[in-house]
Design a protein around this motif. Structure first.
Motif, PDB file in Angstrom:
ATOM      1  N   ARG A  12       8.222  -7.599  11.309  1.00  0.00           N
ATOM      2  CA  ARG A  12       7.511  -7.061  10.157  1.00  0.00           C
ATOM      3  C   ARG A  12       6.090  -6.752  10.567  1.00  0.00           C
ATOM      4  N   ILE A  33      -3.555  -6.747   1.739  1.00  0.00           N
ATOM      5  CA  ILE A  33      -3.340  -6.975   0.320  1.00  0.00           C
ATOM      6  C   ILE A  33      -4.694  -7.405  -0.239  1.00  0.00           C
ATOM      7  N   THR A  92       5.562  -8.603   3.709  1.00  0.00           N
ATOM      8  CA  THR A  92       6.553  -8.679   2.638  1.00  0.00           C
ATOM      9  C   THR A  92       7.734  -9.542   3.061  1.00  0.00           C
ATOM     10  N   ASP A 119      13.984  -9.150  -0.432  1.00  0.00           N
ATOM     11  CA  ASP A 119      14.382  -9.543  -1.779  1.00  0.00           C
ATOM     12  C   ASP A 119      15.502 -10.582  -1.782  1.00  0.00           C
TER      13      ASP A 119
END
Ligand SMILES: [Zn+2]
Length: 106
Positions: free
Chosen positions: A62, A67, A74, A77
């Motif tokens: 990743r 942010i 992230t 999900d």
């Protein structure tokens, strides 16, 4: 573990629970100390399947993103199935100069 139950191996040995590594995944299995026969109970197999699923989800590259004034990355999900959700507290601990672990806390 729930109820202890002795499983006898074909060689006459009694299987004992031990941590084993299957495809880089460490999980509990029943091992014969005499002949090294390895098998999984249904519970152990279910746990292994879940763990494998988790590895598949999380073992990826990743990119660190910005942010606000912080940095972050992230999470997939699918991790919600393993208890990760927005607002959940995590504990981060350095393991080495280049690695750290993230632990879900309640
Ligand atoms: Zn055996």
């Amino acid at each position: 573990m729930a109820k202890e139950r002795k499983i006898m191996c074909d060689c006459g040995g009694i299987l004992i629970e031990r941590k084993m590594k299957f495809e880089e995944i460490e999980t509990e299995a029943m091992v014969c100390p005499k002949c090294n026969f390895v098998t999984l109970t249904k519970e152990q197999a279910d746990k292994y399947v879940k763990l494998k699923q988790l590895h598949k989800l999380i073992d990826t590259e990743r990119k660190i993103i910005r942010i606000g004034n912080s940095m972050g990355f992230t999470l997939p999900d699918g991790l919600q199935e393993f208890g990760a959700e927005v607002g959940r507290k995590v504990k981060i601990k350095a393991l080495s100069q280049k690695s750290f672990k993230v632990e879900l806390i309640s």
